[in-house]
Design an enzyme around this catalytic site. Structure first.
Site, PDB file in Angstrom:
ATOM      1  N   TYR A 285      -0.306   5.284  -2.519  1.00 13.91           N
ATOM      2  CA  TYR A 285      -0.959   3.969  -2.546  1.00 13.91           C
ATOM      3  C   TYR A 285      -0.340   3.069  -1.478  1.00 13.91           C
ATOM      4  O   TYR A 285       0.864   2.817  -1.479  1.00 13.91           O
ATOM      5  CB  TYR A 285      -0.755   3.364  -3.936  1.00 13.91           C
ATOM      6  N   TYR A 333      -9.394   2.883   4.831  1.00 13.22           N
ATOM      7  CA  TYR A 333     -10.552   3.559   4.222  1.00 13.22           C
ATOM      8  C   TYR A 333     -11.248   2.607   3.248  1.00 13.22           C
ATOM      9  O   TYR A 333     -12.354   2.128   3.492  1.00 13.22           O
ATOM     10  CB  TYR A 333     -10.048   4.837   3.563  1.00 13.22           C
TER      11      TYR A 333
END
Length: 387
Positions: A285, A333
């Protein structure tokens, strides 16, 4: 009764993953719609009948009821654990335990968030009676960008981590995004461009910070025995680990160690019975460029303080020796607000060999790791093509 978590190793497999139909800025879709698009796509990917799903795990206000209602499900096991962005990694562990206990057979994990457009989302405000509003906001701590910045600043002070090393993460991640047609930001990026981007909050430039997007993701999990008969090759869950240590970042046990991640990672590696050298691809993350650097240290890929040198020289970029965040991550993304489920989706695609130009050759074991809150919680999952 299972009394040792290692007995859970490989007992369940991820059999379906998918994103929502669209990712990005989607003012024409609600958060619930994004949940449901992703769920429908993941169910189709798994090849299971919708009526076979008897457990639903999700996060967000009312979603644990909204999702079953809209899908016409009557799950006999429901989970709505909310610890922020890594909630969906926790749900993997919860689903595994529920399946092992015989409480369900096929679990659906969903995420949908209108993070940018705020369609069907609750207002973004802290209640006046919240501990954050009472004890941190008066001192200028306004949320993730300042909270993550506190630990980044401490890391720079204590270990000499540089802005250039932070920028290495953004540049490497953008190279992966350039290979992903679903990534929002695909233009090439240089370290100089990261450093020249406007300041957001010390020590973060704009390009040190994740995107803010709309989107959804979903995962289908079932028992390993059942998984082998489904449409796609199963991806086995070898190990999981979770931990939460605080709510207010001011109460974080240490500003130079991410203890929640240390606990979660150690548990996951112990259950999986694999070593760091066995990990072929890592999905960490990346809310900010500092986040994967601290994760690398906490998970044991390098020593404390060595995360900056570890990512230097584009080591995590395509062609580097440590493939990391191969979908382009939250930095390039998508980042809907709670990004964790996308680490699972990308890891499964990598292990199934479905990633096209960004495919890591012969990826057999993947590590997924997420943060929740402001360094508050952490969850780790180790996945593999074989038990």
């Amino acid at each position: 009764m299972i009394r040792d978590s290692q007995a859970l190793r490989g007992t369940v497999a991820i059999v379906g993953v998918a994103e929502s139909d669209e990712l990005g800025k989607l003012p024409h879709k609600s958060a619930l719609q994004l949940h449901l698009e992703a769920a429908a796509n993941a169910i189709a990917d798994a090849g299971v009948a919708r009526e076979d799903i008897d457990a639903v795990f999700t996060s967000g206000r009312n979603m644990a009821c909204d999702v079953p209602e809209y899908l016409g499900l009557q799950p006999r096991f429901v989970g709505g654990t909310q610890v922020g962005g890594c909630s969906f990694l926790l749900h993997v562990e919860h689903a595994m335990a529920a399946i092992a206990a015989g409480l369900c057979e096929v679990a659906l994990i969903t995420h949908g968030e209108s993070g940018a457009s705020r369609v069907g989302m609750p207002a973004m405000r802290r209640g006046d009676d919240s501990v954050n509003a009472q004890f941190e906001l008066p001192y200028g701590h306004v949320g993730p960008v300042t909270g993550y910045g506190l630990m980044a600043s401490r890391h720079m002070y204590e270990f000499g981590t540089t802005h250039e090393q932070l920028a290495e993460v953004a540049v490497a991640t953008r190279k992966w995004a350039a290979l992903n047609p679903r990534a929002l930001m695909r233009d090439r990026l240089t370290i100089a461009e990261v450093l020249a981007s406007r300041w957001v909050s010390w020590p973060f430039h704009l390009l040190d910070c994740c995107l803010v997007t709309d989107g959804g993701g979903a995962v289908v999990i079932t028992a390993a025995e059942r998984a082998v008969d489904l449409r796609k090759p199963p991806v086995y869950v070898l190990g999981t680990g979770t931990c939460a240590t605080h709510q207010m970042v001011s109460q974080m046990p240490s500003f130079s160690r991410w203890i929640a991640a240390e606990v979660a990672g150690a548990r996951a590696f112990r259950m999986a019975g694999v070593s760091h050298a066995d990990i072929d691809v890592a999905e960490l993350y990346d809310a900010f460029t500092i986040t994967p650097i601290l994760a690398l240290e906490a998970l044991g890929f390098c020593e404390r303080g060595e995360g900056g040198p570890f990512v230097s020289g584009q080591r995590t970029a395509p062609g580097g020796e440590f493939p990391m965040n191969t979908n382009g991550g939250g930095l390039s993304y998508t980042h809907t607000g709670m990004y964790g489920i996308f680490t699972l989706i990308e890891a499964v695609h990598q292990l199934r060999g479905e990633c096209g130009p960004r495919q890591v050759p012969d990826a057999r074991i993947a590590l997924c790791h997420g943060t929740g809150g402001i360094w508050s919680a952490a969850a780790t999952a180790i996945l593999a093509r074989e038990k």
